[in-house]
Design an enzyme around this catalytic site. Structure first.
Site, PDB file in Angstrom:
ATOM      1  N   ALA A 143      47.292  32.111  37.118  1.00 39.56           N
ATOM      2  CA  ALA A 143      46.748  32.353  38.453  1.00 39.56           C
ATOM      3  C   ALA A 143      46.693  33.841  38.794  1.00 39.56           C
ATOM      4  O   ALA A 143      47.682  34.554  38.643  1.00 39.56           O
ATOM      5  CB  ALA A 143      47.590  31.613  39.488  1.00 39.56           C
ATOM      6  N   ASP A 203      46.764  35.330  41.891  1.00 41.19           N
ATOM      7  CA  ASP A 203      47.010  34.815  43.234  1.00 41.19           C
ATOM      8  C   ASP A 203      46.329  35.628  44.330  1.00 41.19           C
ATOM      9  O   ASP A 203      46.081  35.109  45.420  1.00 41.19           O
ATOM     10  CB  ASP A 203      48.517  34.739  43.497  1.00 41.19           C
ATOM     11  N   LEU A 204      46.024  36.899  44.079  1.00 40.03           N
ATOM     12  CA  LEU A 204      45.320  37.696  45.075  1.00 40.03           C
ATOM     13  C   LEU A 204      43.809  37.575  44.900  1.00 40.03           C
ATOM     14  O   LEU A 204      43.086  37.292  45.854  1.00 40.03           O
ATOM     15  CB  LEU A 204      45.753  39.158  44.998  1.00 40.03           C
ATOM     16  N   GLU A 262      42.058  35.323  43.206  1.00 42.71           N
ATOM     17  CA  GLU A 262      41.501  33.968  43.155  1.00 42.71           C
ATOM     18  C   GLU A 262      41.769  33.160  44.425  1.00 42.71           C
ATOM     19  O   GLU A 262      41.052  32.192  44.698  1.00 42.71           O
ATOM     20  CB  GLU A 262      42.057  33.215  41.951  1.00 42.71           C
ATOM     21  N   TYR A 284      55.914  34.316  47.734  1.00 44.25           N
ATOM     22  CA  TYR A 284      56.059  35.733  47.428  1.00 44.25           C
ATOM     23  C   TYR A 284      56.357  36.470  48.735  1.00 44.25           C
ATOM     24  O   TYR A 284      55.547  36.464  49.666  1.00 44.25           O
ATOM     25  CB  TYR A 284      54.789  36.285  46.794  1.00 44.25           C
ATOM     26  N   ASP A 343      41.109  64.048  42.977  1.00 42.55           N
ATOM     27  CA  ASP A 343      41.432  62.864  43.777  1.00 42.55           C
ATOM     28  C   ASP A 343      41.574  61.684  42.817  1.00 42.55           C
ATOM     29  O   ASP A 343      40.581  61.224  42.240  1.00 42.55           O
ATOM     30  CB  ASP A 343      40.319  62.613  44.797  1.00 42.55           C
ATOM     31  N   ALA A 377      51.726  30.552  47.477  1.00 44.99           N
ATOM     32  CA  ALA A 377      50.698  30.238  46.492  1.00 44.99           C
ATOM     33  C   ALA A 377      51.057  28.902  45.839  1.00 44.99           C
ATOM     34  O   ALA A 377      51.734  28.866  44.817  1.00 44.99           O
ATOM     35  CB  ALA A 377      50.603  31.343  45.447  1.00 44.99           C
ATOM     36  N   ASN A 427      53.044  26.363  44.792  1.00 46.22           N
ATOM     37  CA  ASN A 427      54.469  26.105  44.634  1.00 46.22           C
ATOM     38  C   ASN A 427      55.340  27.326  44.917  1.00 46.22           C
ATOM     39  O   ASN A 427      56.483  27.203  45.340  1.00 46.22           O
ATOM     40  CB  ASN A 427      54.764  25.593  43.217  1.00 46.22           C
ATOM     41  N   TYR A 428      54.819  28.536  44.689  1.00 45.38           N
ATOM     42  CA  TYR A 428      55.633  29.751  44.806  1.00 45.38           C
ATOM     43  C   TYR A 428      55.469  30.430  46.156  1.00 45.38           C
ATOM     44  O   TYR A 428      54.387  30.400  46.758  1.00 45.38           O
ATOM     45  CB  TYR A 428      55.248  30.763  43.722  1.00 45.38           C
ATOM     46  N   HIS A 438      59.836  35.000  33.435  1.00 47.71           N
ATOM     47  CA  HIS A 438      60.680  33.925  33.966  1.00 47.71           C
ATOM     48  C   HIS A 438      60.819  32.814  32.926  1.00 47.71           C
ATOM     49  O   HIS A 438      59.847  32.122  32.614  1.00 47.71           O
ATOM     50  CB  HIS A 438      60.062  33.366  35.245  1.00 47.71           C
TER      51      HIS A 438
END
Length: 697
Positions: free
Chosen positions: A315, A317-318, A320, A403, A610, A398, A400-401, A621
């Site tokens: 995933a 997560d950000l 998608e 953050y 810049d 997200a 199950n998790y 994990h």
């Protein structure tokens, strides 16, 4: 005549807005979201809305306005829009809110927009009503009458070559919940439906060759089960109160926060969540710029089971789903403790209506332990000063998790990012005595939790005393010369080996724990008057696992930003998302985002200009039973620390908690007077918590 009046009104509105109204980087309000949708409807008719968010102005325009808000033009308020028409086609648009004009409208081919919370909820409904899914549940012993107890965790499909990316798809990870309060992740099902998000139908079901039985044993974390498990809750916890009787030490004007010499604008969008802009530090009357923009720009969570369909579990997560879209409404005393100020977040739903997430961002102060201390053993003199920190946080779920994202400001000028992982493991069914092959762990009878990584990409847009910065790699290195030599007779010499990144290709780098590798973000045009070294902020990050996906693997191609710990690019407007603007169902051919930007000009100079530093960090994990049925929060952290930036310790002016100097020790009368003064400062700083003569470690 009417057009003349309209022009006069428009000019008057522009003049008024120059000095009032929104900061150019403020998130869109609900009224602005509604206005953007109405402008599009006038010309494009009815559409489904995937996102309506602030179109960030060009950096040069914002900097000019910040430098001279009275005379420089204020950047226009514009909305960035992602919409889906009735055919399923994807459209990108830009709306100018002041003029009411649609400036850009582009049809996108070969990409899919992110999956919204509405999409997830609808997929759960579709799956449970599908006859083929009901049939598979029956095979596992779940009757059709129990389908209301079946639940899906919808994920984007990642990429599956059987289906490609021309159709917007989700995969549904399936679970069963025998009783309303049961943890469904203790009852994983062994098949995976594929759902067409737009037509709302199941188009395929992946079924393993060897079926796994449905677990029958619950593992719960709800109060009723804990209280009835024979031991119940702990009874030896005494109350702990956090109070600030005189209020907080920060001030908020609009979305700009002032605290302890720091000033920062707090933005928020549907993908990144919190975005920190124009961070400055008032150094004894001189306002010095630190960072133009800080954000978590992307993340990927690849799972380590190579078997069928589990390879699709990676995933973003950000990119998608959107860290902003999945943000929780925070609760006082639970998510946040103390004297709290909240900021709301505003988004759009599929119908185009504004949606508000209350209390999306928590702003508060905490005690930070000892800021500095020294005790002289010769005369028993001592000084100890306790620190305080300002925390800006949001939490997103997200599937199950959870953050928990904390941006932390310290009184010594340090900026810290801490992320806590909690929530529930993603689980899969397993047969009795099944060999997990090392890809996972049985965390509960019949429940397999697969190995996985959490890799986050921090986007750092620095302005260390100005916009021209240079990145140096810093490695602790043994000095030259062998033991016994004249230059290093005892072999104990070591130094900081600094390597300048001159081009984008040179700046592709990995972490090295053997050398305690850090990175200096330096302004080489300004040297410290004492050390003679460039003023800088140092990136200190120790939790930097490598991407455990082989070269050429699907995740390796899709998550090009995660192949290395550090990339550096020259700043360009619009280059925000390191895995690409539209991530779902990207194949990785070609790799989007950072890899394509670097490949476009591999020799581009990043010396004294810049720049943007992209840093990937995280953890690996390997699940264990202690992580189930709900996982204790596991933290990770990194620091941006001033180095050669301040003349000396910038926190010396923080009132001490206790001080007894050598002259005070020698002269009790003097000690009494000075301690009285210190006592007043401590009471001011700590709300009466420190008393004269106390040493508050």
């Amino acid at each position: 005549m009417g057009s003349i009046i309209d022009n006069i009104k428009q000019k008057a509105s522009t003049i008024i807005n120059k000095f009032t109204g929104h900061h150019p980087l403020d998130p869109l309000t609900t009224s602005e979201i509604a206005k953007a949708v109405s402008i599009i409807r006038e010309t494009k008719g009815q559409l489904g809305y995937n996102a309506v968010t602030i179109a960030e102005p060009k950096k040069v325009e914002v900097l000019a306005w910040l430098a001279d808000p009275e005379h420089a033009p204020k950047p226009a308020r514009q909305a960035e829009v992602v919409a889906i028409d009735k055919t399923g086609a994807i459209w990108d648009g830009i709306v100018d809110l002041a003029s009411g004009k649609l400036l850009q409208w582009e049809k996108l081919d070969g990409v899919q927009p992110l999956i919204t919370m509405e999409d997830l909820i609808e997929t759960d409904r579709v799956v449970k009503a599908d006859p083929k899914v009901i049939e598979q549940c029956g095979i596992l012993g779940i009757p059709a009458s129990d389908m209301h107890k079946v639940h899906a965790d919808p994920w984007t499909i990642g990429f599956d070559s059987r289906f490609g990316n021309t159709t917007r798809l989700q995969q549904a990870l399936m679970y069963y919940r025998p009783n309303p309060d049961d943890c469904q992740y203790a009852f994983p099902l062994d098949f995976c439906p594929i759902v067409n998000t737009e037509t709302k139908e199941v188009i395929h079901i992946d079924i393993p060759e060897v079926r796994r039985p449905l677990n029958k044993i619950p593992s719960n974390y709800n109060p009723k089960d804990i209280e009835s498990d024979g031991t119940g809750y702990r009874t030896d916890i005494k109350p702990l109160h956090v109070t600030q009787p005189q209020g907080v030490s920060f001030a908020i004007t609009g979305r700009e926060i002032s605290w302890q010499n720091f000033k920062v604008h707090v933005g928020f969008n549907y993908k990144e969540g919190i975005v920190l802009n124009n961070i400055t530090y008032n150094d004894k009357g001189v306002v010095r710029p630190l960072f133009y923009r800080l954000s978590l720009a992307e993340m990927v969570v690849p799972y380590g089971n190579p078997e069928m369909w589990h390879y699709r579990k990676h995933a973003f997560d950000l990119g998608e789903y959107g860290g902003g879209y999945m943000t929780n409404e925070l609760a006082l005393g639970c998510d946040c403790l103390g004297e709290i100020h909240y900021l709301d977040a505003f988004f759009v739903n599929r119908a185009g209506d504004p949606v508000t997430i209350k209390n999306a961002i928590c702003v508060h102060e905490e005690d930070a332990g000892i800021l500095f201390k020294h005790t002289d053993f010769r005369d028993n003199s001592v000084i100890v000063t306790r620190g305080r920190k300002l925390i800006l946080s949001h939490i997103f779920t997200a599937a199950n998790y959870e953050y928990c994202v904390y941006w932390i400001f310290h009184q010594d000028g340090t900026i810290q990012l801490e992320i806590k992982l909690t929530g529930i493991l993603n689980t899969y069914a397993m047969a009795p005595d099944e060999d997990t092959k090392g890809w996972g762990t049985q965390v509960h009878p019949g429940v397999n939790a697969h190995n996985h990584e959490h890799l986050f990409c921090l986007r750092i847009d620095p302005q260390i005393d100005g916009q021209s910065n240079t990145i140096f790699q810093v490695d602790a290195t043994m000095g030259p010369g062998e033991v016994g030599s004249a230059e290093n007779h005892y072999g104990n010499a070591f130094f900081a080996q600094k390597t300048k990144y001159s081009t984008v290709t040179e700046a592709i780098a990995d972490y090295n724990g053997d050398t305690s590798r850090t990175w200096d973000i330096a302004n080489t045009n300004k040297l410290h008057p004492v050390s003679g070294k460039p003023v800088s902020y140092k990136l200190v990050s120790r939790e930097v696992p490598r991407l455990l996906i082989k070269d050429g693997g699907l995740v390796h191609k899709r998550a090009g930003f995660a192949r290395h710990a550090v990339h550096v690019t020259k700043y360009k407007d619009g280059q925000i998302y390191p895995a690409g603007r539209h991530v779902p169902q990207s194949s990785g051919d070609p790799s989007l985002g950072l890899p394509e930007w670097i490949a476009a000009n591999p020799s581009e100079s990043i010396d004294n200009t810049d720049v943007v530093l992209w840093h990937t960090f995280g953890l690996v994990h390997f699940p264990a039973p202690e992580d189930f049925p709900v996982m204790p929060a596991e933290p990770m952290s990194l620091l941006l620390r001033p180095r050669h930036f301040f003349l000396r310790n910038p926190a010396l002016d923080v009132p001490p908690s206790f001080c007894s100097t050598p002259s005070m020790v020698a002269n009790p009368g003097l000690k009494e007077k000075v301690v009285d003064a210190a006592d007043k400062l401590s009471r001011l700083a700590f709300g009466g918590g420190a008393r004269r003569g106390d040493c508050c470690d």
